[in-house]
Design a protein around this motif. Structure first.
Motif, PDB file in Angstrom:
ATOM      1  N   SER A  78       0.848  -1.192   0.000  1.00  0.00           N
ATOM      2  CA  SER A  78       0.000   0.000   0.000  1.00  0.00           C
ATOM      3  C   SER A  78       0.880   1.237   0.000  1.00  0.00           C
ATOM      4  O   SER A  78       1.839   1.325   0.766  1.00  0.00           O
ATOM      5  N   SER A  80       2.017   5.114   0.597  1.00  0.00           N
ATOM      6  CA  SER A  80       1.787   6.170   1.584  1.00  0.00           C
ATOM      7  C   SER A  80       0.991   7.289   0.920  1.00  0.00           C
ATOM      8  O   SER A  80       1.318   7.728  -0.190  1.00  0.00           O
ATOM      9  N   ASN A  82      -1.014  11.159   1.103  1.00  0.00           N
ATOM     10  CA  ASN A  82      -1.063  12.433   1.807  1.00  0.00           C
ATOM     11  C   ASN A  82      -2.434  12.614   2.441  1.00  0.00           C
ATOM     12  O   ASN A  82      -3.357  11.812   2.231  1.00  0.00           O
TER      13      ASN A  82
END
Length: 691
Positions: A78, A80, A82
């Motif tokens: 997965s 990262s 924001n």
């Protein structure tokens, strides 16, 4: 030396910021032949529902195996995200689809997934509600390709359907077919500059063509033969038992679904990399004339209002103020009130509700010069009722206005654009927090002007008003969305992060600005000191009452932005896969809207003062905010007449988010109207002299 260090630090900061954003035509990723292109799967969404779901969590999706590796990307990992991506429901994962630059693959077996009866039911519901999937290659969303009506241009609609619903005949039960074979078309061209000279390529398009293919007639590797791919037999979502060939209602009934895909790379010379997003905006470009019509419509209305304001400022007020601009104060005349000529024929005089110094020989002429707005000069700068609440509202409005203006500027410059996924929310959140410094400053000064003393309490209210409302509403809505296992729900860790941002960053900034505004800057100077005893406000006519005047005044800004509002709503609620990008038009309309609110506020305040009502602060704020009520009323109409949203939770999310958006808009426009009235009142009463 210290100056050089500071200059170097600033340069490094600016350099970092330029790399934090995607600048069109500047940053790109080039691939050599054979390089792996990671295919990322995100979520599914529908224009019939406000609930989104992570693609990897759907019952029919093949679980990633980790066999695909591309640099730091491994299938099943997965990415990262924001803050903006999390809040918009993104859940991006690397898939098992294998894409190698320049290498076509006519048929590739992905997996065979066994779906139980409950999973098939859930899949049929998703197909029935028109859900589409969002995939990503090289930061481009997988698109469904269309042609314009005149067949002169091709354009993209982001996303592709996961299946289709077919009703064979009227009254017959619907049949549901899953798209289990995907044809992926990657369009590329040579990279610009030296990379292109070295044979590197860039991706300029990503198209997905889904198809439902029967499960039979496959080889030992699970690949369908050419007849199956070209045929019309589809994979119907009907559970089957292990002992029968037909549909079975037993609990152990299931369906084995084979998934395959094809990959084709096609060279595209007509489309440059810096313009690759234009394919998603072809339909929006066709509406340019309508945008111009909206702007012309707004300019005409604002122009008429400008003429009215010019008449008020240049003629009416100048005529109302006497040659020397002198008004006698109540303290100079004594505690009694001046006189008003009630009946000239009888010569009887009664009390005059004003403070005009009249000579006995010139009573008649002087009385004719008295107007309503001059009669309330001794009370117009009196602190309004509940001024301690108005100050935090104005401070929060300043915060929202600064955030919105900066977002529009960054969007118009192209720094914020659809390729910066989640950028609007992420940058907007940062701007909102940073603007807390100004929020505290203006709130504290207005609070001091209206006689407040508990400035620390005012700061806490200012810092908590908008974030507290948003956080509480989101938390309640999440309780409903979490039950649906939707990616629309905000993770608990993200809620804690937002709480930390408020507690450790915004609250201190509001405190610093508020302390400076209250302790150092202090209250705003007022042209006239308020009387000790407030005068009575005459009974207002129907049109001058606050409720009616506010509601009627709000209709004018609504008309100014109505056409552009339709475009915004269409992109937000109907074309969720589309992108609203004409921020230049939006910025112009917003600018005209602000001018209109300023002018409406001035006119409404003048009419209020002429009716001898000096409670202008709250009145002006509500005049500016009242167009939010018109917008929400239009949202209600839009929901029932234009949208196809079904389900209690989806409807609740629509109206909740709509109410929050209207509240935020009303707060910003109310602040604009308040400061406009503040300037106007100070201007006209600063032109007269009081003894």
């Amino acid at each position: 030396m210290h100056a050089d260090v500071r200059a170097g630090a600033i340069a490094c900061t600016l350099f970092a910021l330029t790399h934090a954003f995607y600048i069109p035509g500047v940053s790109y990723k080039a691939y050599r032949d054979g390089d792996v292109l990671p295919l990322l799967v995100n979520k599914v969404y529908s224009d019939q529902s406000e609930l989104q779901y992570a693609y990897t969590e759907l019952p029919f999706v093949c679980p990633p195996t980790g066999r695909v590796r591309a640099g730091r990307f491994t299938s099943g990992a997965s990415l990262s995200l924001n803050l903006g991506e999390v809040l918009r429901g993104d859940r991006i994962t690397v898939s098992d689809y294998e894409l190698n630059m320049g290498t076509d693959d006519e048929a590739h077996f992905l997996c065979s997934k066994t779906v139980n009866k409950e999973g098939l039911k859930r899949t049929r519901e998703l197909i029935r509600d028109g859900y589409v999937a969002e995939w990503i290659v090289d930061n481009l969303p997988g698109a469904t390709s269309f042609q314009t009506t005149d067949k002169t241009r091709r354009y993209y609609a982001a996303g592709f359907k996961i299946g289709e619903e077919v009703i064979a005949s009227p009254g017959a039960p619907p049949q549901y077919f899953l798209y289990n074979h995907l044809t992926l078309v990657i369009r590329y061209r040579l990279a610009p500059g030296r990379d292109g000279e070295q044979g590197k390529k860039v991706v300029v398009g990503f198209e997905v063509f889904p198809k439902s293919v029967e499960a039979e007639n496959r080889d030992k590797d699970g690949l369908p033969n050419k007849d199956s791919l070209a045929g019309e037999k589809k994979l119907e979502l009907v559970a089957k038992s292990n002992t029968t060939d037909g549909a079975d209602e037993n609990e152990d009934a299931s369906l084995e679904i084979p998934f395959t895909y094809s990959v084709y790379f096609r060279k595209e010379e007509k489309l440059e990399w810096k313009n690759r997003w234009d394919m998603y905006f072809v339909v929006a470009d066709d509406s340019t004339n309508i945008h111009w019509f909206a702007i012309i419509n707004s300019i005409v209305i604002a122009g008429l209002l400008s003429a009215v304001v010019a008449v008020i400022l240049a003629r009416t007020i100048q005529g109302d103020i006497s040659d020397d601009g002198k008004i006698k104060s109540r303290s100079a005349r004594g505690p009694h009130t001046p006189r008003r000529l009630r009946d000239k024929s009888s010569g009887l005089l009664s009390d005059l509700e004003g403070d005009v110094d009249l000579d006995d020989d010139d009573d008649d002429d002087a009385l004719e010069d008295v107007t309503g707005w001059k009669l309330v000069h001794g009370d117009v700068f009196r602190p309004p009722p509940h001024g301690s609440l108005l100050a935090p509202l104005i401070g929060s409005g300043i915060q929202l206005l600064l955030m919105t203006a900066t977002l529009l500027l960054l969007s118009a410059l192209g720094i914020l654009n659809p390729s910066f996924r989640g950028g609007y929310v992420s940058v907007g959140t940062g701007l909102f927090i940073a603007a807390g410094l100004f929020s505290g400053y203006f709130s504290s000064r207005i609070y001091a002007t209206y006689g407040g003393t508990a400035w620390q309490q005012n700061i806490l209210i200012t810092a908590s008003l908008v974030p507290g409302l948003l956080f509480a509403t989101t938390l309640v809505l999440n309780l409903f969305v979490w039950v649906q296992a939707s990616s629309t729900a905000i993770p608990f860790s993200t809620l804690l992060a937002l709480l930390a941002l408020w507690l450790f960053i915004q609250l201190p900034l509001v405190y610093v600005g508020g302390r400076h505004g209250f302790v150092r800057a202090g209250a705003y100077a007022q042209p006239i000191k308020a009387n000790a005893v407030p005068r009575a406000i005459p009974r207002q006519s129907w049109g001058q009452r606050t409720g009616q005047a506010v509601l009627l005044s709000g209709g004018i800004p609504f008309v100014v932005m109505f056409i552009e509002l339709m475009f915004v709503l269409k992109n937000l609620w109907m074309d969720k896969s589309g992108f609203y990008y004409v921020f230049g038009f939006l910025g112009v309309v917003v600018g005209i809207l602000v001018v209109t609110v300023v002018e409406v506020s001035i006119v409404a305040t003048y009419v209020l003062l002429c009716s001898e009502n000096y409670n202008w602060p709250w009145h002006s704020f509500f005049v500016g905010a009242s167009s939010a009520a018109w917008i929400f009323a239009y949202l209600v109409y839009y929901f029932f007449s234009k949208l196809h949203i079904s389900g209690f939770i989806s409807g609740m999310l629509f109206f909740s988010y709509g109410a929050l958006a209207c509240g935020v808009y009303g707060l910003g426009m109310g602040t604009v109207a308040f400061f406009s009235a503040w300037w106007f009142v100070g201007r006209i009463y600063g032109a007269i002299k009081v003894d």
